[in-house]
Enzyme design. Structure first.
Site, PDB file in Angstrom:
ATOM      1  N   ASP A   1       0.829  -1.203   0.000  1.00 60.93           N
ATOM      2  CA  ASP A   1       0.000   0.000   0.000  1.00 60.93           C
ATOM      3  C   ASP A   1       0.868   1.259   0.000  1.00 60.93           C
ATOM      4  O   ASP A   1       0.360   2.373  -0.100  1.00 60.93           O
ATOM      5  CB  ASP A   1      -0.987   0.002   1.165  1.00 60.93           C
ATOM      6  CG  ASP A   1      -0.327  -0.099   2.530  1.00 60.93           C
ATOM      7  OD1 ASP A   1       0.920  -0.175   2.606  1.00 60.93           O
ATOM      8  OD2 ASP A   1      -1.062  -0.107   3.537  1.00 60.93           O
ATOM      9  N   SER A   2       2.177   1.080   0.030  1.00 62.35           N
ATOM     10  CA  SER A   2       3.105   2.182  -0.222  1.00 62.35           C
ATOM     11  C   SER A   2       2.887   2.800  -1.597  1.00 62.35           C
ATOM     12  O   SER A   2       3.358   3.908  -1.865  1.00 62.35           O
ATOM     13  CB  SER A   2       4.554   1.698  -0.092  1.00 62.35           C
ATOM     14  OG  SER A   2       4.762   0.511  -0.847  1.00 62.35           O
TER      15      SER A   2
ATOM     16  N   ASP B   1      -1.058  -6.112  -0.209  1.00 56.52           N
ATOM     17  CA  ASP B   1      -1.457  -5.503   1.061  1.00 56.52           C
ATOM     18  C   ASP B   1      -2.963  -5.297   1.139  1.00 56.52           C
ATOM     19  O   ASP B   1      -3.594  -4.874   0.157  1.00 56.52           O
ATOM     20  CB  ASP B   1      -0.802  -4.127   1.223  1.00 56.52           C
ATOM     21  CG  ASP B   1       0.542  -4.188   1.919  1.00 56.52           C
ATOM     22  OD1 ASP B   1       0.907  -5.270   2.425  1.00 56.52           O
ATOM     23  OD2 ASP B   1       1.219  -3.152   1.961  1.00 56.52           O
TER      24      ASP B   1
ATOM     25  N   LYS C   1      -1.218  -9.421   2.836  1.00 56.58           N
ATOM     26  CA  LYS C   1      -0.494  -8.963   4.024  1.00 56.58           C
ATOM     27  C   LYS C   1      -1.356  -7.970   4.784  1.00 56.58           C
ATOM     28  O   LYS C   1      -2.013  -7.129   4.165  1.00 56.58           O
ATOM     29  CB  LYS C   1       0.833  -8.296   3.645  1.00 56.58           C
ATOM     30  CG  LYS C   1       1.634  -7.778   4.862  1.00 56.58           C
ATOM     31  CD  LYS C   1       3.035  -7.349   4.479  1.00 56.58           C
ATOM     32  CE  LYS C   1       3.067  -6.026   3.769  1.00 56.58           C
ATOM     33  NZ  LYS C   1       2.644  -4.894   4.659  1.00 56.58           N
TER      34      LYS C   1
ATOM     35  N   GLU D   1      -1.388  -5.518   8.614  1.00 57.77           N
ATOM     36  CA  GLU D   1      -0.598  -4.977   9.714  1.00 57.77           C
ATOM     37  C   GLU D   1      -1.256  -5.268  11.057  1.00 57.77           C
ATOM     38  O   GLU D   1      -2.486  -5.353  11.149  1.00 57.77           O
ATOM     39  CB  GLU D   1      -0.415  -3.464   9.540  1.00 57.77           C
ATOM     40  CG  GLU D   1       0.365  -3.086   8.296  1.00 57.77           C
ATOM     41  CD  GLU D   1       0.557  -1.588   8.152  1.00 57.77           C
ATOM     42  OE1 GLU D   1       0.214  -0.836   9.094  1.00 57.77           O
ATOM     43  OE2 GLU D   1       1.055  -1.152   7.091  1.00 57.77           O
TER      44      GLU D   1
ATOM     45  N   GLU E   1       9.255  -4.292  10.495  1.00 57.40           N
ATOM     46  CA  GLU E   1       9.657  -2.992   9.957  1.00 57.40           C
ATOM     47  C   GLU E   1      10.068  -2.025  11.066  1.00 57.40           C
ATOM     48  O   GLU E   1       9.383  -1.886  12.076  1.00 57.40           O
ATOM     49  CB  GLU E   1       8.518  -2.357   9.155  1.00 57.40           C
ATOM     50  CG  GLU E   1       8.900  -0.981   8.593  1.00 57.40           C
ATOM     51  CD  GLU E   1       7.911  -0.412   7.608  1.00 57.40           C
ATOM     52  OE1 GLU E   1       8.143   0.716   7.127  1.00 57.40           O
ATOM     53  OE2 GLU E   1       6.901  -1.086   7.310  1.00 57.40           O
TER      54      GLU E   1
END
Length: 292
Positions: free
Chosen positions: A69-70, A108, A138, A140, A207
């Site tokens: 999602d960057s 993501d 993925k 978080e 991270e």
């Protein structure tokens, strides 16, 4: 069936052509943990990819391609990953799957698409899996997301966890600083790692975590750890490809620049602009002559 690529002479673009090639699978990625520990396997390589062409160029060299999602910041110029939508992730995830044939593609789940409940997470995860063809997703979060991870895994959706500095929580964290500097925070991150691994995630991104904590987690959990600003002892490493290529002026501490693509592109754009303005481009070799 996966895809490989040939050049379509009519368009000068890479066009997918069916080929019987097998991707690296989720079980193969998970099994690398034991192989790395035994000294018989190499660390895992992961880079971000958001487009077909970048996926094509990096696929042969990576074990995993992450549609992160960057892309909100890298592609769309957003201030953080928080505004990224499911539609963005689905479109770019599908492009990367089309552009690759070797790497395991991980997409993501964006902010707001999985936190409310396991049922909400499954609905959106199923949509992303269907629309992208990716092998895994993925998300978080640590202990708080363990039940959701277990819910998804039990229903056939492979999950990569993500702990430590979690960019979707940047507002709650107060910025992008390294995590785990205090004893309490380090203890929480270790607990998060155990919770995610215990819930059934097959790999774990760590991270922005201070090195001793990341190394301890790698030794403690049974699944591969993928570091980004973490530890060289992690079972693999990931970077945003555009950071690694030097496409941005600012370089985070944890990034090694393997090129200066920003200067390369700017110089070529300047040369093109000069040739257009002095009318040396296009030349005869770029034009179509009348047929006799």
């Amino acid at each position: 069936m996966s895809t490989t690529f040939t050049i379509d002479a009519a368009t000068s673009r890479a066009t997918p052509v069916s080929a019987p090639m097998k991707r690296l699978t989720v079980p193969a990625i998970r099994a690398r943990k034991a192989a790395i520990a035994a000294g018989t396997g190499a660390p895992l390589v992961m880079l971000t990819a958001y487009t077909v062409r970048m996926a094509q160029l990096m696929d042969a060299h990576c074990d995993m391609l992450l549609v992160g999602d960057s892309l909100g910041q890298v592609i769309y110029g957003l201030p953080s990953t928080v505004p990224v939508t499911l539609e963005m992730m689905a479109a770019h995830g599908a492009a990367v799957v089309r552009g690759s044939h070797h790497a395991t593609v991980v997409v993501d789940m964006p902010f707001g698409s999985y936190e409310a409940s396991p049922a909400q997470a499954f609905e959106n995860a199923a949509l992303l899996m269907k629309q992208t063809g990716a092998a895994a997703l993925k998300l978080e979060g640590g202990t708080a997301m363990a039940s959701t991870i277990a819910f998804l895994v039990e229903r056939g959706i492979p999950i990569v966890g993500h702990i430590g500095l979690t960019p979707q929580a940047v507002n709650a964290l107060g910025g992008y600083g390294a995590r785990g500097r205090s004893a309490d925070e380090a203890q929480k991150i270790v607990a998060d790692a155990h919770a995610v691994a215990g819930a059934g995630a097959f790999a774990l991104v760590i991270e922005g975590v201070v090195e001793p904590v990341a190394a301890a987690i790698t030794d403690a959990v049974a699944i591969p750890t993928i570091g980004i600003g973490a530890s060289a002892r992690c079972d693999g490493q990931v970077l945003v490809a555009e950071d690694m290529l030097g496409l941005f002026e600012r370089t985070p501490r944890f990034v090694k620049r393997y090129g200066d693509m920003a200067a390369f592109v700017a110089e070529r754009a300047e040369r093109f602009a000069g040739e257009v303005r002095d009318r040396s481009f296009p030349g005869a070799e770029q034009l179509y002559a009348p047929r006799d």
